[in-house]
Design an enzyme around this catalytic site. Structure first.
Site, PDB file in Angstrom:
ATOM      1  N   VAL A 131     -11.438  75.556  47.171  1.00 22.83           N
ATOM      2  CA  VAL A 131     -11.791  74.813  48.384  1.00 22.83           C
ATOM      3  C   VAL A 131     -11.489  75.661  49.620  1.00 22.83           C
ATOM      4  CG1 VAL A 131     -11.349  72.703  49.691  1.00 22.83           C
ATOM      5  CG2 VAL A 131     -11.053  72.699  47.209  1.00 22.83           C
ATOM      6  N   CYS A 132     -12.422  75.676  50.574  1.00 25.12           N
ATOM      7  CA  CYS A 132     -12.162  76.310  51.869  1.00 25.12           C
ATOM      8  C   CYS A 132     -12.594  75.323  52.954  1.00 25.12           C
ATOM      9  CB  CYS A 132     -12.892  77.651  51.985  1.00 25.12           C
ATOM     10  SG  CYS A 132     -14.684  77.500  52.009  1.00 25.12           S
ATOM     11  N   ASP A 133     -12.871  75.818  54.137  1.00 25.27           N
ATOM     12  CA  ASP A 133     -13.253  74.924  55.230  1.00 25.27           C
ATOM     13  C   ASP A 133     -14.690  74.419  55.083  1.00 25.27           C
ATOM     14  OD1 ASP A 133     -12.883  73.587  57.752  1.00 25.27           O
ATOM     15  OD2 ASP A 133     -14.124  75.151  58.651  1.00 25.27           O
TER      16      ASP A 133
ATOM     17  N   MET B  29     -13.833  71.551  52.717  1.00 28.01           N
ATOM     18  CA  MET B  29     -13.112  70.395  53.258  1.00 28.01           C
ATOM     19  C   MET B  29     -13.984  69.573  54.204  1.00 28.01           C
ATOM     20  SD  MET B  29     -10.193  69.883  51.904  1.00 28.01           S
ATOM     21  CE  MET B  29      -9.489  68.674  53.023  1.00 28.01           C
TER      22      MET B  29
END
Length: 116
Positions: free
Chosen positions: A73-75, A102
């Site tokens: 998961v990243c931004d 996210m």
């Protein structure tokens, strides 16, 4: 018939949706790997996620389980794809990025926590 493309999609390393990611965690004990910087992680993340910033992914990969699927998961979904590729290069076989990161998680009104 619908489940087969989803399984194939995950194995090839293509990004998976929030729903598919939750199913992986619930059914296959997948581990959330949040590759955002520590400050962003502390501001809000998926419960039980492990923070391994993208800049440190190669050095800290050994802290992750190789016997479980990993959901990266990243931004916004871009950095997680790169991090997933680095993990695969280190021998992790079941690694998929979360499509939209996210931002997609929050847009789907899914819960976030600030607890470690």
């Amino acid at each position: 018939m619908l489940i087969i493309p989803a399984l194939r999609k995950g194995r090839t390393g293509s990004a998976i949706s929030t729903t598919e990611a939750i199913q992986m965690v619930n059914q296959r004990n997948a581990v959330w790997v949040d590759v955002r910087p520590v400050e962003q992680f502390q501001a809000g993340h998926i419960a039980q996620a492990r923070n391994v910033p993208a800049a440190d992914i190669e050095q800290k990969a050994s802290s992750l389980p190789k016997n479980k699927p990993l959901v990266v998961v990243c931004d916004n979904g871009r950095e997680s794809a790169r991090a997933a590729a680095k993990l695969r290069a280190q021998g992790f076989t079941d690694v998929v990025p979360l499509e939209g990161g996210m931002r997609a998680w929050s847009a789907a009104s899914l819960p976030v926590t600030q607890k470690g």
